[in-house]
Design an enzyme around this catalytic site. Sequence first.
Site, mmCIF file in Angstrom:
data_model
loop_
_atom_site.group_PDB
_atom_site.id
_atom_site.type_symbol
_atom_site.label_atom_id
_atom_site.label_comp_id
_atom_site.label_asym_id
_atom_site.label_seq_id
_atom_site.Cartn_x
_atom_site.Cartn_y
_atom_site.Cartn_z
ATOM 1 N N ASP A 6 46.450 39.682 38.900
ATOM 2 C CA ASP A 6 46.405 39.151 37.616
ATOM 3 C C ASP A 6 45.048 38.389 37.416
ATOM 4 O OD1 ASP A 6 48.254 36.337 36.486
ATOM 5 O OD2 ASP A 6 48.166 38.460 35.543
ATOM 6 N N TYR A 39 42.354 35.571 36.913
ATOM 7 C CA TYR A 39 42.135 34.318 37.132
ATOM 8 C C TYR A 39 42.300 33.662 35.716
ATOM 9 C CZ TYR A 39 39.864 35.640 41.597
ATOM 10 O OH TYR A 39 39.630 36.147 42.630
ATOM 11 N N PHE A 52 39.652 40.075 41.609
ATOM 12 C CA PHE A 52 38.912 39.273 42.855
ATOM 13 C C PHE A 52 37.403 38.828 42.588
ATOM 14 C CE2 PHE A 52 41.778 42.176 45.030
ATOM 15 C CZ PHE A 52 42.789 41.312 45.840
ATOM 16 N N HIS A 86 47.918 40.949 51.851
ATOM 17 C CA HIS A 86 46.974 40.261 50.829
ATOM 18 C C HIS A 86 46.131 39.506 51.547
ATOM 19 C CE1 HIS A 86 45.931 37.995 47.268
ATOM 20 N NE2 HIS A 86 46.348 39.129 46.565
#
Length: 400
Positions: free
Chosen positions: A123, A125, A136, A249
Site C-alpha cells: 500500500d 504511504y 518502500f 515482512h
Amino acid sequence: MSAKRKATDAASSATDKKPKASTITGFFSAAPSSSKAPFDKAAWATKLTPQQRELLKLEIDTLDASWLAVLKDVLLEPSFLKLKTYLKDEFKANRVYPPANDVYSWSRHTPFDKVKVVILGQDPYHGPKQAHGLSFSVRPPTIAPPSLKNIFGCLQNDFPSFRPPENRLGLLTPWAERGVLMLNTCLTVQPGKANSHANRGWEQFTQKVIEIVALKRTKGVVFMAWGKPAQGRISKITKGTHLILQSCHPSPLAQPSAPVKFKDVNHFAQANDWLEKKYGDDGPIDWNSVNPKNTPLFKSKAQASAPAEPADDLPVGKPTNNKKEAPVLDDDEEALREIEAMEESAMKEAPKAKGKGKAKKEEPVENEYGEDDIDWDEAALKSDQVEEEAQKAKKGRGRK
C-alpha cells in the site's frame, strides 16, 4: 559552479525533457525501444471510446510506453475501468496519495525491458510528501520508515560497504533506474487511511503486471516476496526461469515470530549472484547507489557506471516520448539539497518576527510510520492475519 547555477541547470534540463506534441499522432507516437514492431499509440487511441479516453487519460499521459504496449488490453478490462471511474471522484476531491503524476512513476523509472528485480509492496504511504509511486521508498524530507530501516540492515549484512542514505532518508529511485521494479499491490490510497483503496480493482491490475513480467521477461527476473500477501501473488511463477526469494515482512512487528529475522535473509546478495549468472557483468544491482557517498559495488562492471536513464517527473496532461536526457539522480539530489540549503539560509537571514526566537533549522519529517507509530506496518501484517483466518475457516468448512 554555484548552488544557484547548478540548481538552475538541473531545472532547465528537466524542462528540456518535455516533448513537443502539436498533433494526436505526436502525442501518442512514443514506443518501447525493445519492441520489434513499434507500438502505435495513435492507432490504439483511436479505437477507444470518448469515455475510455477520458478515464484512461492518466495512463496515456504518464504510463511509460514500454508498459502501455504490454498492458493496453488490461486497461480496457471492466474491473480497471470501474476502478478509474471510482478514482475520478477521489482525485477531484483531493483524496489520493501519491500525486497523480507519481501513480505510475515505477513504469518510467523502470521500463519494461529493463526489469531484473521485482520488490513487492502492499500500500502507498498515506502521509503528505511520502509516497511517490515506488514501494518502500519515501521522498525527502521524510525519514525512512521502520520497514525500510530493516531493509537497509539486511543490505549492511550482505554488503559491509553499504551505508543508508544520509539524514536517515529513504529515496530508492537509484535502484529503480538500475532495473528494480518496486511495485505496490494498490497504487493509490486515501490520506491517512491505510488500505483505503483496497478491493477497488488495483489488485487485479498489479497482478497482471506481475504475470506479464514473469511471462515475457524470459531471461529471468528476481522476485522478492516479503510477507504472506506478497508470496501469494507470486505463487504461480515458474521457478526454473525466475528466482523466487521469500521471507517475513521487513516490518519490526514481523520479527518476533519469524524463524529467520529479515536482516539475515541474504536476499540482496543472492539476487546479485543469480543475476550475474543470468546476465553477466551487467546483471547485478548496485545496491550502494542509494547513497552517493557509498563506494559502487562493481567498479569494474559496466552496469555500475551506466544505470538506466532516470524517468521524468511528468506533470499530468503532458505526453511522454521516453527520451530521458536528464542528469543522473545523484546530480538532481545534490541540486535539490543545495536549493534547500539556500532556502534555510534565507530563512535565517530574514527579519525576526516580534516575539519569535531564531528560525529553527528544518529537520527530517518523522512520518506516521516512525518509531512510535507504525500503523502502515500493522496494516500490512493485518492482511497476513486476515488471509490466515480465511484459510483456516475454509479448511474448517471442508471438514464438515
